[in-house]
Write an enzyme that holds these catalytic residues in place. Structure first.
Site, mmCIF file in Angstrom:
data_model
loop_
_atom_site.group_PDB
_atom_site.id
_atom_site.type_symbol
_atom_site.label_atom_id
_atom_site.label_comp_id
_atom_site.label_asym_id
_atom_site.label_seq_id
_atom_site.Cartn_x
_atom_site.Cartn_y
_atom_site.Cartn_z
ATOM 1 N N TYR A 146 -47.668 -55.164 -27.968
ATOM 2 C CA TYR A 146 -47.225 -53.977 -27.237
ATOM 3 C C TYR A 146 -45.848 -53.573 -27.764
ATOM 4 O O TYR A 146 -44.977 -54.425 -27.959
ATOM 5 C CB TYR A 146 -47.129 -54.270 -25.726
ATOM 6 C CG TYR A 146 -46.461 -53.143 -24.978
ATOM 7 C CD1 TYR A 146 -47.218 -52.080 -24.505
ATOM 8 C CD2 TYR A 146 -45.079 -53.107 -24.803
ATOM 9 C CE1 TYR A 146 -46.614 -51.010 -23.865
ATOM 10 C CE2 TYR A 146 -44.463 -52.035 -24.168
ATOM 11 C CZ TYR A 146 -45.232 -50.994 -23.705
ATOM 12 O OH TYR A 146 -44.634 -49.936 -23.093
ATOM 13 N N GLU A 183 -45.057 -44.897 -26.852
ATOM 14 C CA GLU A 183 -45.650 -46.220 -26.661
ATOM 15 C C GLU A 183 -46.794 -46.455 -27.655
ATOM 16 O O GLU A 183 -47.612 -45.559 -27.873
ATOM 17 C CB GLU A 183 -46.173 -46.273 -25.219
ATOM 18 C CG GLU A 183 -46.774 -47.570 -24.784
ATOM 19 C CD GLU A 183 -47.144 -47.514 -23.293
ATOM 20 O OE1 GLU A 183 -46.356 -48.005 -22.477
ATOM 21 O OE2 GLU A 183 -48.207 -46.978 -22.952
#
Lengths: 287, 377
Positions: free
Chosen positions: B101, B189
């Site tokens: 992530y 993101e």
């Protein structure tokens, strides 16, 4: 007594020749605030309010000519960050920014710069502040509050007016009422104001108006529990708001699911704060 | 403003972040054509602005162009969390060793952007954040200096990324930071950023949220807005600079200021009513803005009463009153209206509204109770 503004405030209005700037300058002057000068680039040399207030092209020129200790900004969002930098670079120690809609990344850069210079900002997206009977710096209607012993601090503009108005109806008044604004990144926060009210000998009680989102109220609750001796009454707006639109994974990670009205009320009550169900109950809770 | 995955990845690609070579399709036959051009296995991904697409069956693996076409047909007919799927992204399938992530967002508490990463990337990242927050490594970025090289390296070390990937990882962090900065994002993101079996990093998914207040300097990004994803009133409201959220109740609310608007809803509920909307007309609301707000409220057929609560500050009550009168002439609502005006130029406002058929109220509680009673009558 009061915090941040009083009868010694010497105010510069940035954007003084605009619609909002001119209207609210007149209101502030009528209230008794010492508005010493204004700035609108390109309009230096003009005078406003029947020749009472000189206009300058730059903050620096206004400061040199008129001795300023506070600036207020009525400049549109795309030019407001520059107006804040200009006021700070001109050496003005306290800047109030009324403008709403400033991009958040601009505000992060502004805040970083001001912290390094030791300049205090109030706002943006705020109604400014009012020390009843002494000075009004901003757009809070002057006639809704009277002098008294209650310090008010609020994240919401018009909701602050409700509370001042409700206090006045029962003869209660304020030392100073500060609207810190609802933007995610702003200058002065709850804790700054709570600390100043705690130190102000004339403030005996404090009202703190919060709303959903962020964790400022929770952190204020910690401060109240540890460092405040004066009683605090609160109201949190948004108790029935539906869960907000989520800010992706990163938002959830950062805020960890906090920021609901329920969390804030719980944190405040645990710190000994009385929390009102609606703003008109606040005067009763202060008695 | 939310961007779709394919839009976010296009932007990431411009900042040197390795993204799959796929393309977006609005029909199943286009999806087949893209799959043919890419060759080999492909992933067909629904493009809707909600999370949990994979769990809802909106992301499927196809072995052949024919399969890609069939899956696109299915996915293009779906609704995910109430949103119809109108586009699919067809990406080449990847051989994944590990999912990471990587994201940047605003940390409002720290008043700085924060770069975050975790070796436990993928669909359960929020679970990771909740149960094992130490597995998420964060660095705050100085907004005046920008991301420093050592900070990206610290993150790489923090998530135990093998040394051979540090250089590419640093470039991706810088690309993500530049994209975040130059697009005025509030979130950028990559989840997952993967280590491929081919020993390369690649951004398999992307998500960006943009700051609506900054769109004035990004007209090309503003055009990417997908109006499909908004409730009809919300698009109209945005045009007039109003902040509007539709709710399920029957008392329309028009208020100035977000805090007071929420409080008005709170009090309506406290006295047994249900608000039909959140509507903040903002500071300095002009007559045409107020008229637009009233039209938006009245377009909701559930609305049985309207509550106007205006506490003038920068907003002048006489302006609001003029807006109400303009709108009343135009739409002639047949439902009861309760109005409360206090603050700047309130007397002038009340005088203007004296001849209109409206109930007036002094306090907030009084206004809410009258509106609740009117909606039930």
């Amino acid at each position: 007594m009061s915090i941040l503004v009083n009868k010694n405030t010497r105010l510069l209005v940035q954007g003084i020749t605009g619609n909002e700037g001119l209207f609210h300058t007149a209101q502030m002057v009528a209230y008794g605030t010492k508005v010493v000068s204004g700035v609108t680039p390109g309009k230096g040399g003009e005078w406003v309010l029947d020749g009472k207030i000189p206009v300058f092209d730059s903050c620096r020129a206004a400061v040199e000519a008129t001795g300023v200790n506070t600036a207020i900004i009525f400049v549109s969002a795309r030019f407001a960050p520059d107006a804040i930098f200009e006021a700070a670079d001109a050496g003005i120690p306290f800047i109030v920014c009324i403008t709403e809609g400033i991009p958040v990344q601009d505000m992060m850069r502004v805040r970083e710069y001001l912290d390094q210079k030791g300049v205090r900002l109030l706002g943006p997206n705020c109604p400014g502040l009012l020390t009843p009977g002494e000075a009004k710096v901003g757009i809070i209607p002057g006639d809704i509050a009277i002098p008294g012993n209650v310090g008010c601090v609020s994240r919401s503009g018009t909701l602050t007016y409700e509370v001042l108005y409700a206090l006045k109806q029962v003869g209660m008044g304020a030392t100073t009422c500060v609207g810190i604004g609802g933007d995610p990144v702003n200058g002065t926060n709850f804790i700054d104001c709570l600390r100043m009210f705690e130190d102000d000998p004339h403030t005996e009680k404090v009202v703190m108006i919060g709303e959903i989102g962020g964790t400022d109220e929770e952190r204020a609750a910690e401060f109240i529990a540890k460092q405040m001796t004066k009683p605090v009454v609160s109201f949190i707006a948004g108790q029935t708001a539906p869960p907000g639109k989520r800010m992706g994974h990163a938002g959830a990670i950062i805020e960890g699911g906090s920021g609901t009205a329920e969390d804030k009320v719980k944190a405040l009550e645990a710190a000994g704060v009385k929390v009102a169900k609606h703003p008109e109950q606040i005067p009763d809770l202060l008695k | 403003m939310k961007l779709h995955e394919y839009q976010s990845k296009q932007i990431f690609g411009r900042y040197g972040i390795p993204v799959p070579k796929g393309r977006v399709a609005a029909t199943a036959s286009e999806a087949r054509q893209i799959a043919e051009e890419l060759g080999g296995r492909v992933v067909v991904k629904s493009q809707v602005l909600v999370g949990g697409r994979g769990k809802a069956g909106g992301i499927r693996l196809a072995k052949t162009p024919k399969e890609a076409e069939d899956m696109a047909t299915q996915i293009l007919g779906m609704e995910i969390k109430g949103l119809p799927v109108r586009k699919v992204l067809v990406d080449p399938a990847a051989n994944i060793d590990q999912e990471i992530y990587l994201g940047i967002t605003n940390d409002r508490t720290a008043r700085r952007p924060v770069l975050m990463a975790s070796a436990a990337g993928g669909v359960d990242i929020e679970e990771v954040a909740r149960t094992t927050p130490e597995k998420i490594i964060k660095v705050h970025i100085d907004p005046l200096l920008g991301l420093r090289d050592y900070q990206a390296r610290d993150i790489a070390v923090g998530i135990d990324l093998p040394k051979q990937y540090w250089k590419q990882f640093g470039e991706i962090c810088h690309g993500l930071w530049q994209a975040y900065l130059e697009c005025d994002a509030t979130l950028a993101e990559i989840n997952p950023l993967v280590i491929l079996k081919e020993k390369q990093l690649a951004a398999l998914d992307g998500k960006m949220l943009l700051d609506d207040n900054a769109l004035f300097r990004h007209p090309e990004l503003a055009e990417m807005r997908d109006a499909d994803e908004e409730a009809p009133g919300e698009t109209e409201a945005r045009k007039y600079g109003l902040s509007f959220i539709k709710l399920d109740g029957n008392i329309g609310c028009m208020v100035n200021g977000a805090g007071l608007a929420m409080t008005t809803m709170d009090i309506v509920k406290l006295f047994g009513g249900e608000p039909a909307n959140f509507l903040d007309i903002g500071g300095g609301a002009s007559a045409d803005k107020v008229a637009a707000a009233l039209r938006i409220i009245l377009s909701d057929k559930n609305v049985k009463a309207i509550l106007f609560n205006v506490f003038g500050g920068i907003t002048r009550c006489d302006e609001v009153a003029r807006g109400i009168l303009t709108a009343l002439e135009e739409v002639k609502p047949q439902i009861p209206m309760v109005v409360r005006l206090v603050g700047t130029n309130a007397e002038e406002g009340r005088r203007l509204l004296a001849d209109a058929d409206m109930t007036t109220a002094e306090t907030l509680a009084d206004a809410a109770q009258k509106a609740v009673a009117a909606a039930k009558a």
